[in-house]
Scaffold this active site. Structure first.
Site, PDB file in Angstrom:
ATOM      1  CG  ASP A 312      -1.805   1.136   1.385  1.00  0.00           C
ATOM      2  OD1 ASP A 312      -1.795   2.008   0.485  1.00  0.00           O
ATOM      3  OD2 ASP A 312      -2.552   1.199   2.379  1.00  0.00           O
ATOM      4  CG  ASP A 458     -14.161   4.211   0.472  1.00  0.00           C
ATOM      5  OD1 ASP A 458     -13.679   3.385   1.252  1.00  0.00           O
ATOM      6  OD2 ASP A 458     -13.467   4.838  -0.365  1.00  0.00           O
ATOM      7  CG  ASP A 571      -9.043  -0.380  -0.456  1.00  0.00           C
ATOM      8  OD1 ASP A 571      -7.997  -0.517  -1.107  1.00  0.00           O
ATOM      9  OD2 ASP A 571      -9.343   0.689   0.143  1.00  0.00           O
ATOM     10  NE  ARG A 631      -4.899  -0.784  -2.111  1.00  0.00           N
ATOM     11  CZ  ARG A 631      -4.720   0.054  -1.082  1.00  0.00           C
ATOM     12  NH1 ARG A 631      -5.069   1.328  -1.201  1.00  0.00           N
ATOM     13  NH2 ARG A 631      -4.231  -0.363   0.055  1.00  0.00           N
ATOM     14  CG  ASP A 647      -5.068   5.224  -2.791  1.00  0.00           C
ATOM     15  OD1 ASP A 647      -6.117   4.751  -3.280  1.00  0.00           O
ATOM     16  OD2 ASP A 647      -4.751   5.082  -1.595  1.00  0.00           O
ATOM     17  CG  HIS A 705     -12.679   6.125  -5.640  1.00  0.00           C
ATOM     18  ND1 HIS A 705     -13.751   6.160  -4.774  1.00  0.00           N
ATOM     19  CD2 HIS A 705     -11.593   5.805  -4.883  1.00  0.00           C
ATOM     20  CE1 HIS A 705     -13.325   5.877  -3.548  1.00  0.00           C
ATOM     21  NE2 HIS A 705     -12.016   5.663  -3.582  1.00  0.00           N
TER      22      HIS A 705
END
Ligand code: NOJ
Length: 973
Positions: A312, A458, A571, A631, A647, A705
Site C-alpha cells: 500500500d 467506501d 481494498d 486492489r 491511489d 473515485h
C-alpha cells in the site's frame, strides 16, 4: 502499562498515517519502502556476479521418465545438491523446477494459482557428450541443451538459440540450514540494528547497512564456505552433501533483518532463490506489473530492480520500479520473429533485474553498428530473485503474442466474464455519506441525463469500519436503499476489507477468533495490526476453511441488509497494515500449515478476492456471476474480477500512466483494469476531469473515485459545457457496451487481452514497440486518448501496411501505416475503427445498461482495402452462468464480402432468445448501391431503405429489423 504504551504507539502511527493521508502531499515517502540494498536477500543476490556459477549438473544423475527429466545440480562451493525437474508441457511450454534435494524441511510451493496440473508431453534425449545432454521438448521444433559445467540450459528452435537459462551463472539457491552460532550471530545483527538506529537518529535518510557489510559481499551466501564443506556426507551419486548444514560467516541480515523500527526474526535464515534468463535478439520486454512505469520495461542497471511485493504505497511516484499493490511475475520478451514469456511462480518478495546490451544506444548508434557489421546481436537479460520458496518457472515459447496469451491462460485461467453492468460506468467516492446522499447522487444522474450503473460505498458506510455492517445512523435502511436502486435497474458496491476490527462486540471478529482463523504472530498469538478500524486481525485467507467461512458471510442471511444488487470491493488486501513494516504484514507472521507470511505475501490479496467472489456465487445458489474489485492481485487474479490502479492523483501524468499500467496488466492476463477517473488525491481542474472521463470511457473498468478530502465532483458540478462533455464520453461507453461485452467474452474464452498494446496485433512493426499512449480494443478499435493539458492535437500512429482506419466520429478514411496528426477540441476522443472490422453498438440513451438490454443494435461495418470486413457479437442474459452451464448464449458472426453482409452463428453450441434486433447497418467506405436487399431463410427478399453520403462514403441501411439471433444477408446491388 507496557500494553497501554504499545496501544499509544499504535494510535500515534495510525494518526500519523491518517494525517498524511489528509494532507496534500506531493510524493511518496520513499524511506518507508525498501530499496534492493535494504532488502538483504536482494542485496546478497545482486552482489553475486555474473560469470562464475558454482553449479554443476551431475549428468550421471539424469533420470528420464514419461514426462519429465530429473537431474541433480551441485553447488561446487558448498556441495549442497539441488534437484532440477524439467517438463515439456502441452501447448509449447517448458517448466523448470529447482528445489533442494534434501531440504531440512519443505519449502513453500505456490498452490491454487495454476488451474490444473499442466499436461505434459514426452521428452526424449537426442544427444549427449561428456559435458552436455540434448533433449527434444516434445512439441514444436524445440530442443534444450543442458550443459553440465558450468550449469546452463539453452533452448533452441531449429538451430536458432531463443533463450538461455543461467547463462550468466546467476542461479542462487540459499539452502535451508541450522543457525551455526545463534549467540554470536545475534550479537552481530543486534550490533548492526543498533548501528542502524543510531544512524537513523542522525540522518533523515533511510537506514543503510554499515559499509563493512558490503565488503566481501561478492562471496555472498552461496560462496564457498570451508566449514560447510567439512560437514558433508555422501549423496546417492557419491557427491558431498551437507550434514544438517551449518554456515559460517553469514552476512548480517541473514538471520535477522531490521528495517526502520521493524525487526524480521527470520527463523529460517537466508532462503532466497534466483535465476537468470537471456533472450538473444530481443530488445523489448514487457509485463511484471504492478509498476507505475512505461509499458516497455527499462533496463535496471544503475538503479533498483523492478520490485514485486504487494504494498500500500501512499502517493505513489510515477516512472519508477517500486512495488505497488499487486504482482504478476510474468514477463514477455518480443522481437519481430517471436514472443516468449517467463512465468516465475513464486509468491514471496521478488525483484527483477533487466539488462540489455543495447540499452542507452541511440537508434543512430544501433544503425552505425549494423552498417559497420560490428554490432553485437542485441540481447536482453533478466534476473529473478525471490526471498523464499522454490524455483518454479514456466517458459512460454509462443511464438506469437496470441500463443503466449493462450499458453499463460492454460496455466492460470482466463479473465472471468463480468456481469454486463460491471462494464458500464461506476460512480464512487470516499464517501457517499448517507442514504440521502446516495439518493441525491442517483437522481442527479437522471436529472442530468447521464447513464450510470453502480454507486459505491467506501469504508464510512460500515458501523465503525466493521465490514458486513451498516452505520445505523447514516445507513439505517440499506435494503430500502438497494431496492430503490434496483427499481432503476442499478447496483451498489460496498467495501469489505480484510482487516477485522478487534472488538468482542463484533460478530465477524468473534467468529473468526473462535474458529481460530486469524493469521498468527511468530509467537502463536493472533496477529494484530493497525488499520482503518484501529486494532485489527487479519483472517488467514490461505486457509481453505477460512475462505469457505468468509464466502458464507456474503449469504443474505449473514450480510444483513444486503441484496442481489449489492456487490463487493476488496481494498487494503496487500495486506495493508499501517504500523507494519513497509505498511504491510510482518514477514514472520504465520499462516496455516506453519508457512511464514514471507512465503505467501503476494498471494494474500488473490485469496481475499477469490473467497469474496466465491461468496457472491454461493449466495445466489451458484447461478449469478460475481463482481469483485480488488486492489492487490497475483497471477490468476483474472479469474475473480477486476483490479484498479489504486491511489493515483488528479494530475496529467497520472492520467497518462493509466494506459501503460492497464496495458501491462492486460499482457499478463488481467484485462479488467481501470484507474480512478479524475484521480484519487487532489482536485482535478475541469479540463483534466473531462479528459479523464474521455480516457476512462475507453478503458475496461470505468469508475470515478475520489479521496474523502477532495471537493465533490459529480459530473454536473463543473458547468453545462463540461457536463455535456462528460455525458458524451459516458454515452460513448454505453453505446459500445455490446462491443466491450463481446471482447470480454473473447478474453474469457481465449485469454487474449481486451485492451492491447499495438505490437500485439502488429508484432513485426518495430514502430509499435514502445507505444503506450494509444492502444487497441480487441483488433478493431484504436484509441488515443488526449492526456495533455491544453492539447490542440495528437499524433496518432495508425499501424498495418496497406490497411485503412476510419475515424469513428467523422468517418474519415485514413491509410496506414502513418502517423496522423489529429487536431482536437475538448470534445475529441480520438478513436479509429480498423477497415475490415465490424463493431456492434446500441445507440439509444438509457439510464443504465440493464435498461438497454432489449434495445436494438447498429452494426458498424468498416470496409478493409479489399472491401471486406468481419466481426462478432456475444449476447446472453448478462449476469448468470447459464451461458456456461446451459449453453444459453448467442455468438454471432458478421461477415462482409462480395457486397454482401451475412449474419451467421459463430458457435452452434449456444442458443438464446432475445427480442433485440438490428435497427441500422452503417457501412464505412462503401459506394452508393442502386438497391439494397435483405434475405432471410424462408422469407421473400425485401428491399431496404438507405442513405449514402458521397463525401464520406458512408452507407446507412435503415431498419433491417432482423432479430440479432437470426441468420440473414444484406446485399448491395
Ligand atoms: C484506499 C483505497 O485505495 C481508496 O480507493 C479508498 O477510498 C480508501 N482506501 C478508503 O477505503
Amino acid at each position: 502499562m507496557a500494553a497501554a504504551a504499545a496501544v499509544g504507539r499504535l494510535e500515534m502511527a495510525a494518526l500519523a498515517w491518517l494525517a498524511l493521508s489528509l494532507a496534500v502531499v506531493t510524493a511518496v515517502d520513499r524511506s518507508n519502502f525498501k530499496t534492493c540494498d535494504q532488502s538483504s536477500f536482494c542485496k546478497r543476490q545482486r552482489n553475486v556476479e555474473a560469470g562464475s556459477s558454482p553449479y554443476r549438473a551431475l549428468l550421471e544423475s539424469l533420470q528420464l521418465s514419461q514426462d519429465s527429466m530429473k537431474i541433480q545440480l551441485i553447488n561446487e562451493a558448498n556441495k549442497v545438491p539441488l534437484l532440477l525437474e524439467l517438463y515439456g508441457l502441452k501447448g509449447n511450454m517448458t517448466r523448470i523446477r529447482i528445489n533442494e534435494l534434501n531440504p531440512l524441511k519443505p519449502r513453500y510451493e505456490v498452490p491454487d494459482v495454476l488451474v490444473q496440473d499442466p499436461p505434459t508431453t514426452r521428452l526424449s534425449v537426442t544427444g549427449r557428450d561428456d559435458n552436455s545432454v540434448e533433449l527434444s521438448l516434445g512439441e514444436g521444433n524445440h530442443k534444450l541443451i543442458l550443459t553440465a559445467k558450468p550449469f546452463r540450459m539453452d533452448l533452441l528452435e531449429g538451430r536458432e538459440l531463443v533463450l538461455s537459462v543461467n547463462s550468466r551463472g546467476l542461479l542462487v539457491f540459499e539452502h535451508l540450514r541450522q543457525r551455526k552460532d545463534s549467540f554470536s550471530d545475534k550479537v552481530s545483527s543486534t550490533v548492526v540494528s543498533i548501528w542502524d538506529r543510531i544512524k537513523n537518529l542522525f540522518s533523515r535518510e533511510p537506514p543503510k547497512e554499515p559499509a563493512s557489510e558490503g565488503e566481501g559481499a561478492a562471496e555472498a551466501s552461496d560462496a564457498p564456505s570451508s566449514a560447510e564443506q567439512e560437514s558433508t556426507e555422501k549423496t546417492e551419486q557419491g557427491e558431498e552433501a551437507p550434514k544438517g548444514a551449518s554456515e559460517t560467516e553469514e552476512e548480517p541480515g541473514s538471520w535477522e533483518e531490521t528495517f526502520k523500527t521493524h525487526t524480521d526474526s527470520k527463523p529460517n535464515g537466508p532462503t532466497s532463490v534466483g535465476l537468470d534468463f537471456s533472450f538473444p535478439g530481443v530488445e523489448n520486454v514487457y509485463g511484471i506489473p504492478e509498476h507505475a512505469d512505461y509499458l516497455r520495461l527499462r533496463t535496471t542497471e544503475g538503479g533498483d530492480p523492478y520490485r514485486l511485493y504487494n504494498l500500500d504505497v501512499f502517493q505513489y511516484e510515477l516512472y519508477n520500479p517500486m512495488a505497488l499493490y499487486g504482482s504478476v511475475p510474468v514477463l514477455l520478451a518480443h522481437n519481430p520473429q517471436r514472443t516468449l514469456g517467463i512465468f516465475w511462480l513464486n509468491a514471496a518478495e521478488t525483484w527483477v533485474d533487466v539488462t540489455s546490451n543495447t540499452a542507452g544506444k541511440t537508434l543512430f548508434g544501433k544503425m552505425l553498428d549494423y552498417m559497420q557489421g560490428g554490432g553485437e546481436t542485441p540481447q536482453t537479460d533478466v534476473r529473478w530473485m525471490s526471498e523464499s520458496g522454490i524455483i518454479d518457472v514456466f517458459l512460454l515459447l509462443g511464438p506469437s503474442p496470441n500463443d503466449i496469451f493462450q499458453q499463460y491462460a492454460s496455466l492460470t485461467g482466463t479473465q472471468a466474464l463480468p456481469p454486463l453492468f460491471a462494464l458500464a460506468y461506476h460512480q464512487s467516492r470516499w464517501n457517499y455519506n448517507d442514504e440521502e446522499d446516495v439518493s441525491t447522487v442517483d437522481n442527479g444522474f437522471d436529472e442530468h441525463d447521464i447513464p450510470y450503473d453502480v454507486i459505491w460505498l467506501d469504508i464510512e458506510h460500515a458501523d465503525g469500519k466493521r465490514y458486513f455492517t451498516w452505520d445505523p445512523n447514516k445507513f439505517p435502511r440499506p435494503r430500502e436503499m438497494l431496492q430503490g436502486l434496483a427499481a432503476k435497474r442499478r447496483k451498489m458496491v460496498s467495501i469489505v476489507d480484510p482487516h477485522i476490527k478487534v472488538d468482542s462486540a463484533y460478530r465477524i471478529h468473534n467468529e473468526i477468533r473462535s474458529r481460530d482463523f486469524y493469521v498468527k504472530t511468530k509467537d502463536g498469538s493472533d496477529y494484530e495490526g493497525w488499520c482503518w478500524p484501529g486494532s485489527a486481525g487479519y483472517p488467514d485467507f490461505t486457509n481453505p476453511e477460512m475462505r469457505a467461512w468468509w464466502s458464507s458471510m456474503f449469504g443474505y442471511d449473514h450480510y444483513e441488509g444486503s441484496m442481489e444488487n449489492l456487490y463487493t470491493w476488496n481494498d487494503m488486501n496487500e495486506p495493508s497494515v499501517f504500523n507494519g513494516p513497509e505498511v504491510t504484514m510482518h514477514k514472520d507472521a504465520v499462516h496455516q500449515g506453519g508457512w511464514e507470511h514471507r512465503d505467501i505475501h503476494n498471494l494474500y490479496a488473490f485469496y481475499v478476492q477469490m473467497a469474496t467472489a466465491e461468496g457472491q456465487v454461493k449466495r445466489s445458489g451458484g447461478l449469478e456471476r460475481p463482481f469483485v474489485l480488488t486492489r492487490g492481485f497475483f497471477a490468476g487474479s483474472q479469474r475473480y474480477g477486476a483490479v484498479w490502479t489504486g491511489d493515483n492523483a488528479a494530475e496529467w501524468d497520472h492520467l497518462k500512466i493509466s494506459i501503460p499500467m492497464c496495458l501491462s496488466l492486460a499482457l499478463v492476463g488481467i484485462s479488467f483494469c481501470g484507474a480512478d477517473v479524475g484521480g484519487f488525491f487532489k482536485n482535478p481542474e475541469p479540463e483534466l476531469l473531462v479528459r479523464w472521463y474521455q480516457a476512462g470511457a475507453y478503458q475496461p473498468f470505468f469508475r470515478a473515485h475520489a479521496h474523502m478530502d477532495t471537493t465533490r465532483r459529480e459530473p454536473w458540478l463543473f458547468g453545462e459545457e463540461n457536463k455535456a462533455l462528460i455525458r458524451d464520453a459516458v454515452r460513448q461507453r454505453y453505446a459500445l457496451l455490446p462491443f466491450w461485452y463481446t471482447l470480454f467474452y473473447h478474453s474469457y474464452r481465449t485469454g487474449q487481452p481486451v485492451m492491447r498494446p499495438l505490437w500485439v496485433e502488429y508484432p513485426q512493426d518495430a514502430t509499435t514497440y514502445a507505444i503506450d499512449d494509444q492502444y487497441l480494443l480487441g483488433d478493431a478499435l484504436l484509441v488515443h486518448p488526449v492526456t495533455a493539458q491544453g492539447a490542440r492535437g495528437v499524433q496518432v500512429y495508425l499501424p498495418g501496411k496497406g490497411e485503412v482506419w476510419y475515424d469513428v466520429h467523422t468517418h474519415q478514411k485514413l491509410h496506414a501505416p502513418q502517423t496522423h496528426y489529429l487536431a482536437v477540441t475538448m470534445s475529441s476522443i480520438p478513436v479509429y475503427q480498423r477497415g475490415g472490422s465490424i463493431v456492434a453498438r446500441k445507440e439509444r440513451v438509457r439510464r443504465s445498461s440493464d435498461c438497454m438490454y432489449n434495445d436494438p443494435y447498429t452494426l458498424y461495418v468498416a470496409l478493409g482495402p479489399q472491401g471486406t470486413a468481419q466481426g462478432e457479437l456475444f449476447v446472453d442474459d448478462g449476469h448468470t452462468f447459464s451461458f456456461e452451464t446451459k449453453g444459453q448464449y448467442l455468438h454471432r458472426r458478421f461477415s462482409f464480402s462480395g457486397n454482401t453482409l451475412t449474419a451467421s452463428s459463430a458457435d452452434p453450441k449456444g442458443s438464446f432468445e432475445t427480442p433485440a434486433w438490428i435497427e441500422r447497418v452503417v457501412i464505412l467506405g462503401a459506394g452508393k448501391p442502386a438497391a439494397v436487399f435483405l434475405k432471410q431463410k424462408d422469407v421473400a427478399e425485401s428491399r431496404l431503405d438507405f442513405t449514402h453520403e458521397a463525401e464520406t462514403s458512408v452507407l446507412t441501411i435503415r431498419k433491417p429489423a432482423v432479430n440479432i439471433g437470426a441468420d440473414w444477408s444484406i446485399s448491395l446491388r
